[in-house]
Design a protein around this motif. Structure first.
Motif, mmCIF file in Angstrom:
data_model
loop_
_atom_site.group_PDB
_atom_site.id
_atom_site.type_symbol
_atom_site.label_atom_id
_atom_site.label_comp_id
_atom_site.label_asym_id
_atom_site.label_seq_id
_atom_site.Cartn_x
_atom_site.Cartn_y
_atom_site.Cartn_z
ATOM 1 N N ARG A 133 -29.400 137.402 96.902
ATOM 2 C CA ARG A 133 -28.961 136.026 96.667
ATOM 3 C C ARG A 133 -27.460 135.979 96.942
ATOM 4 N N PRO A 134 -26.931 134.835 97.258
ATOM 5 C CA PRO A 134 -25.484 134.734 97.426
ATOM 6 C C PRO A 134 -24.764 135.049 96.115
ATOM 7 N N GLY A 135 -23.657 135.755 96.192
ATOM 8 C CA GLY A 135 -22.809 135.977 95.043
ATOM 9 C C GLY A 135 -22.946 137.317 94.338
ATOM 10 N N ILE A 136 -23.887 138.168 94.747
ATOM 11 C CA ILE A 136 -24.041 139.450 94.055
ATOM 12 C C ILE A 136 -22.765 140.282 94.177
ATOM 13 N N VAL A 137 -22.235 140.386 95.377
ATOM 14 C CA VAL A 137 -21.024 141.203 95.580
ATOM 15 C C VAL A 137 -19.881 140.649 94.733
ATOM 16 N N ASP B 124 -14.893 153.501 97.548
ATOM 17 C CA ASP B 124 -15.861 153.641 98.641
ATOM 18 C C ASP B 124 -17.078 152.802 98.290
ATOM 19 N N SER B 125 -17.667 152.167 99.302
ATOM 20 C CA SER B 125 -18.867 151.388 99.020
ATOM 21 C C SER B 125 -19.707 151.218 100.270
ATOM 22 N N THR B 126 -20.963 150.970 100.034
ATOM 23 C CA THR B 126 -21.867 150.560 101.092
ATOM 24 C C THR B 126 -22.798 149.526 100.488
ATOM 25 N N MET B 127 -23.048 148.478 101.228
ATOM 26 C CA MET B 127 -23.870 147.381 100.734
ATOM 27 C C MET B 127 -24.728 146.881 101.882
ATOM 28 N N THR B 128 -25.976 146.563 101.579
ATOM 29 C CA THR B 128 -26.857 146.101 102.643
ATOM 30 C C THR B 128 -28.001 145.266 102.084
ATOM 31 N N ARG B 129 -28.640 144.553 102.950
ATOM 32 C CA ARG B 129 -29.815 143.764 102.623
ATOM 33 C C ARG B 129 -31.013 144.463 103.240
ATOM 34 N N LEU B 130 -32.038 144.711 102.424
ATOM 35 C CA LEU B 130 -33.225 145.417 102.878
ATOM 36 C C LEU B 130 -34.456 144.574 102.579
ATOM 37 N N ARG B 131 -34.980 143.913 103.589
ATOM 38 C CA ARG B 131 -36.194 143.108 103.451
ATOM 39 C C ARG B 131 -36.172 142.185 102.238
ATOM 40 N N GLY B 132 -35.072 141.445 102.110
ATOM 41 C CA GLY B 132 -34.949 140.473 101.032
ATOM 42 C C GLY B 132 -34.384 141.024 99.735
ATOM 43 N N HIS B 133 -34.093 142.319 99.716
ATOM 44 C CA HIS B 133 -33.479 142.933 98.543
ATOM 45 C C HIS B 133 -32.074 143.368 98.908
ATOM 46 N N PHE B 134 -31.188 143.343 97.926
ATOM 47 C CA PHE B 134 -29.805 143.750 98.135
ATOM 48 C C PHE B 134 -29.591 145.083 97.454
ATOM 49 N N ALA B 135 -28.914 145.992 98.137
ATOM 50 C CA ALA B 135 -28.619 147.305 97.560
ATOM 51 C C ALA B 135 -27.146 147.608 97.777
ATOM 52 N N MET B 136 -26.500 148.052 96.711
ATOM 53 C CA MET B 136 -25.074 148.364 96.751
ATOM 54 C C MET B 136 -24.876 149.712 96.078
ATOM 55 N N THR B 137 -24.114 150.573 96.710
ATOM 56 C CA THR B 137 -23.676 151.821 96.088
ATOM 57 C C THR B 137 -22.174 151.866 96.253
ATOM 58 N N LEU B 138 -21.479 152.153 95.177
ATOM 59 C CA LEU B 138 -20.028 152.215 95.271
ATOM 60 C C LEU B 138 -19.476 153.301 94.372
ATOM 61 N N VAL B 139 -18.291 153.740 94.721
ATOM 62 C CA VAL B 139 -17.554 154.683 93.897
ATOM 63 C C VAL B 139 -16.291 153.969 93.463
ATOM 64 N N CYS B 140 -15.969 154.079 92.177
ATOM 65 C CA CYS B 140 -14.764 153.445 91.668
ATOM 66 C C CYS B 140 -14.064 154.379 90.704
ATOM 67 N N THR B 141 -12.805 154.091 90.468
ATOM 68 C CA THR B 141 -12.023 154.851 89.504
ATOM 69 C C THR B 141 -11.516 153.889 88.443
ATOM 70 N N GLY B 142 -11.283 154.424 87.254
ATOM 71 C CA GLY B 142 -10.700 153.607 86.197
ATOM 72 C C GLY B 142 -11.425 153.698 84.884
ATOM 73 N N PRO B 143 -12.401 152.828 84.668
ATOM 74 C CA PRO B 143 -13.017 152.746 83.341
ATOM 75 C C PRO B 143 -13.918 153.949 83.067
ATOM 76 N N THR B 144 -14.315 154.072 81.809
ATOM 77 C CA THR B 144 -15.320 155.074 81.467
ATOM 78 C C THR B 144 -16.683 154.553 81.904
ATOM 79 N N ALA B 145 -17.660 155.448 81.935
ATOM 80 C CA ALA B 145 -19.021 155.038 82.283
ATOM 81 C C ALA B 145 -19.535 154.004 81.279
ATOM 82 N N ALA B 146 -19.248 154.212 80.019
ATOM 83 C CA ALA B 146 -19.704 153.275 78.981
ATOM 84 C C ALA B 146 -19.093 151.885 79.187
#
Length: 170
Positions: free
Chosen positions: A13-17, A33-55
């Motif tokens: 849907r628009p606005g996920i990113v 670092d990130s990669t984002m794509t649309r796969l047959r109507g589904h959106f998938a994003m993988t990213l690496v970030c620094t800063g906050p804790t996992a929690a």
């Protein structure tokens, strides 16, 4: 500093990113670092970030996933190893009729040659299957690897090309 790997998957849907980026910015996450794509109507994003804790990141992302439209995961990761071996950059393309096992076969040949897949995309357009991959190859292996890939591709009824990648221009 904390380094996190975050995945977000859901119905496109628009606005996920924007939603994810805003939430992470509010908790001080710097997207590195990130990669984002649309796969047959589904959106998938993988990213690496620094800063906050996992929690902190999980708590910030929770409202985006609470109604079920998105699934988010957060995992602590270590920094990239300085000793990570890098090879020569190549682009591999495979195209032909769709059939079971194309990705498995060509990536096995790459792995056996010591090649590392750094990015891979596939698309099925009607009966045509297309795979494009960026790979790092050990120096001096490209010619033999190209020959072996061609043998495997012929057995699969597809065509494969392997060419040296041009340097990224900034």
């Amino acid at each position: 500093m904390n380094e996190l790997a975050i995945t977000v998957i859901g119905q496109d849907r628009p606005g996920i990113v924007a939603d994810v980026a805003e939430v992470l910015a509010r908790v001080g996450a710097n997207l590195t670092d990130s990669t984002m794509t649309r796969l047959r109507g589904h959106f998938a994003m993988t990213l690496v970030c620094t800063g906050p804790t996992a929690a902190e990141a999980e708590a910030a992302l929770a409202p985006l996933a609470e109604d079920g439209p998105l699934l988010t995961t957060v995992r602590v990761v270590g920094g990239e190893s300085a000793s990570t071996a890098t090879g020569e950059p190549y682009l591999m393309a495979v195209h032909g009729a769709d059939r079971l096992g194309i990705v498995a076969a060509v990536t096995r040949v790459l792995a056996e040659a010591g090649g590392n897949v750094t990015d891979l995309t596939t698309r099925l357009t009607g009966p045509l299957y297309v795979l494009v991959a960026e790979v790092d190859l050990p120096p001096g292996t490209a010619d033999d690897l190209s020959r072996r890939l061609t043998e495997v591709a012929t057995g699969l009824g597809v065509v494969v090309t392997l060419r040296r990648a041009d340097s990224d221009l900034l």
